[in-house]
Design an enzyme around this catalytic site. Sequence first.
Site: not given
Ligand code: AKB
Length: 352
Positions: A23, A26, A48-50, A68, A167
């Site tokens: 990554g 980023g 990285d992907i780009r 990845i 996430y």
């Molecule tokens: C998000 O907003 O998803 C990230 C984080 C808080 O991990 N910046």
Amino acid sequence: MTASHRAPRSAGSSRSSAILITGAGGEVGHGLIRALWDGGARDIVAIDIRELDPDIRALCSKTFVGDICDAMLLGRLLAMYEVYEIFHLAALLSTRSEFTPETAHEVNVGGTIGLLRLAAEQARSHGKSVKFIFPSSIAAYGVPDLATKARAGRVREEQFVEPTTMYGCNKLYCEHLGRYYAKHYRQLAKDRVADLIDFRCVRFPGLISADTLPSGGTSDYAPEMIHAAAKGESYACFVRADTKIPFLTMPDAIDALLALAHADKERLSRQVYNLSAFSPTAGEIATLVRTHFPSAQITFRPDEQRQAIVDSWPEDVDDSAARRDFGFVQKHDAAAAFRDYLVPAIRARYSR
Ligand code: AKB
């Protein structure tokens, strides 16, 4: 703190020693590669992907463009290099992950477990543990309601770990994966080798960079607001003015990653650490922005779903363990972040 980089290990084989950064293109990757370079690192391998920006690519000894999750690519990369340290930054952030949760799981978890496995194989082959530095997130928390959020105040690492986003679930699970690979990997195998992976992790709060704009995060309202004002653009903030979560400037985030990476393992009492520097409300951020950009046009138009995500994150975190164990200390509180870092750097960026 500039990274005091250890000299590359004598490869002791045909492979060059390397620090691997995933990554790398980023927000965090940009700052980390520059900090590692400034600290003397000349063995940075980035994926990285780009394609990386040319100025960052120039600081790496080798860059790879790929996914990845591409085990063949990672396998070939690790066959070429004796990787002794990994900063695994590749991830889909919280907002973007909600549109493609299964893809987020594949990248955020599948990518991580694949890299952990390959890192363990690396460690077995070159006989030295591989340091695996992993950025988790305040998204790993899930505070049930605003009253509890206000009452909880500065949350410790083990509290409210019931994330409401894919996430956040991914990041929390990868924390446990890292702990497993570091302490229990193949625990029943007759040919088990201990301590292959030295897993170290910080839970980043919202990050604010002067050099890059985030994409796909739910804490993005803070950097978006600042950059919009600097560009003379109006900004409709997608959270309420009273929304409060912890933030860190990107230089402090990079310093924290490097301090954790370079800390003596004996000093580390845990594997996952909170980090925080300041916890302004979105309205207080707007006030700071208007102080420096008086003509800033900022309105508040909450997006109900994104608001619910940010409301589930703590208003602040207890980062005393990071301060005690590896000397984390932020350079920037909210006022200094704007005065000493964000405003000068962002003005310079948009005056070019
Ligand atoms: C998000 O907003 O998803 C990230 C984080 C808080 O991990 N910046």
